[in-house]
Design an enzyme around this catalytic site. Sequence first.
Site, mmCIF file in Angstrom:
data_model
loop_
_atom_site.group_PDB
_atom_site.id
_atom_site.type_symbol
_atom_site.label_atom_id
_atom_site.label_comp_id
_atom_site.label_asym_id
_atom_site.label_seq_id
_atom_site.Cartn_x
_atom_site.Cartn_y
_atom_site.Cartn_z
ATOM 1 C CG HIS A 150 -80.334 -105.240 79.409
ATOM 2 N ND1 HIS A 150 -80.549 -104.873 80.713
ATOM 3 C CD2 HIS A 150 -79.082 -105.755 79.360
ATOM 4 C CE1 HIS A 150 -79.467 -105.137 81.426
ATOM 5 N NE2 HIS A 150 -78.562 -105.681 80.627
ATOM 6 C CG ASN A 210 -73.696 -94.880 38.450
ATOM 7 O OD1 ASN A 210 -74.552 -94.828 39.331
ATOM 8 N ND2 ASN A 210 -72.575 -95.548 38.582
ATOM 9 N N GLY A 211 -76.107 -92.270 39.102
ATOM 10 C CA GLY A 211 -76.162 -91.239 40.144
ATOM 11 C C GLY A 211 -77.561 -90.650 40.223
#
Length: 587
Positions: free
Chosen positions: A488, A98-99
């Site tokens: 705006h 994981n990572g």
Amino acid sequence: MGMCGIFATTNDKNSAQTILSGLKKLEYRGYDSWGIAVKGRTRLRSQKQVGKISVSQTTLPQSNMGIGHTRWATHGGVTVANAHPHFDCSGKLALIHNGIVDNYQELEKKIKGHKLIGQTDSEIVAHLIEKELKTEKDLFRAVKKVVRMTEGFNAFVVMHQDFPYLVTAKTGSPVVIGIRPGANMLSSDVASLLSHTKQVIFLTDGQIAKVAPDKVRIENYSGVKKIKPVVQTIDWTAKSASKSGFPHFMLKEIYDQPAVLIKIVESKIKEVREFAKTISKAKNVFTVACGTASYAALAGQYLFSRLAGRQVTPAIGSEFYYNDGFINSRSLCIALSQSGETLDTLQSVKFAKDRGAKAVSLVNVQGSSLDRLSDQTVLLEAGPEKAVASTKAFLAKVAILLLTASALKRKTPRAVIEIKQAIRAIRKILSPDYQKYLKKLAERFKHSHSMFILGRGVSYPAALEAALKIKEVSYIHAEGFAAGELKHGVIALVNQNTPCLVFAPNDETYSDIISGAMEVKARGGIIIGVSFKPNPMFDYYLPVSDSGSGTILPNVVVAQCLAYYLAVARGLDPDMPRNLAKSVTVK
Ligand code: F6R
């Protein structure tokens, strides 16, 4: 390999089945593909598939030890070859990850001649360990050497046919070891372990563990010193992590909210007062958080200003570094996070602490990286949040900020009354008739091209949060605005039949927000008023009784429900929106 779920057993007679159920609970972390490997009698056996795991079955044989993974791709496409586990050339070693291994290109050069099957950084690590095992005969030590070579914020789990234990290392992503005598386990989160054990060890960054069925050995991967594991007992129940009869986690978690708020007013006041004391000692205060948590923080900015005359500067986790100029030892960094694992939030806190600032976190997951990193933690105690879209953690954070801002002026009792009023208002929203009406509205607007959500003051962050919920679960383009900003530029987008949700609470914003709604209506927009009283301006009216400064809580609940019903009406799964994952542990 992105934001993924990892789950492993060391001694479970139905390991593949147990891992599959564990992964189903972790699916919120990633759900494009999945895979499991178990030890066979003579070799590893594996199953890998693309697609959701929730509807899948395992065909693997009985085995005691195994590792599994549910994936959210970052490196390499969504294919069976890229799904985890990854194997070495011998097929004896399996790895889940994981990572992101930041230096994977450099590491790939070290394994020339090895046969890679997919395009992931993870597979390279499996082959590096294979190479290391040629000289270093002990799996634990071989993994340790390889982990030291990797860069990035990762979690690895390695299994080898010839070794009676698993090895796991944490350089960033979460790893929780479930202590079950004779049958220790591993996972990415606590909630998935609850049906097996409540005793856990959280690995911290820089640690590597050898996990055998009845023994856990932890070391720092940069040294050799053994670390005494700290076993913690988690007080969540397995039931709180299940759907409890609801069709989706998101709806269940929306319905959890009154109980979450009750718990906060009944048990958190002392902690809130401590938190307020810390704030009053700081010279400058800022918040860091991402996504929904950042909108809770923005609501905090309005509440601190309105209720305590105190300036709090909000920053988004990924933008925080660019505020460097004023962070010093007299600063206080308040981090807000459900998971406590969001990388941008964690890195911001580290950044602030490096400059001498103090860190307090509002976090839901006890023992998470953020909890451990902070000098002080106020736990949200909202129970596990499984749906990808955050709901109850948002309400818990806002309620705690409201109480804290009030505590700065010794006005907590007033805030408690307002939160109790908010709880009553939420219960009305969750009543069957109200829900039926929201469902009808969702049917009416499910084909809308875009939606606008307007608010002013503290209803502005509510509008941003409402838009995020609608976008992420129903995929309808939705934008939240400060109503005064419309003219705006944005009003150019309003045309015939654009639905516009308008928050018009009983506060100083009321008449101005009604004017904003009028501008939209004049251009053909359809006004859905969320207010304490009807107004001729509203084409549809969603009543929310006044709860003073707490009104933001029920207002957001209305939007959560609408987002949920829009997703269902469009045939989508609100628990697992496309392209998203629950814990954002990559940059
Ligand atoms: C949206 C959502 C995300 C998270 C964000 C931070 O519904 O859930 O925007 O809020 O990824 O996550 P935590 O709170 O875990 O830090």
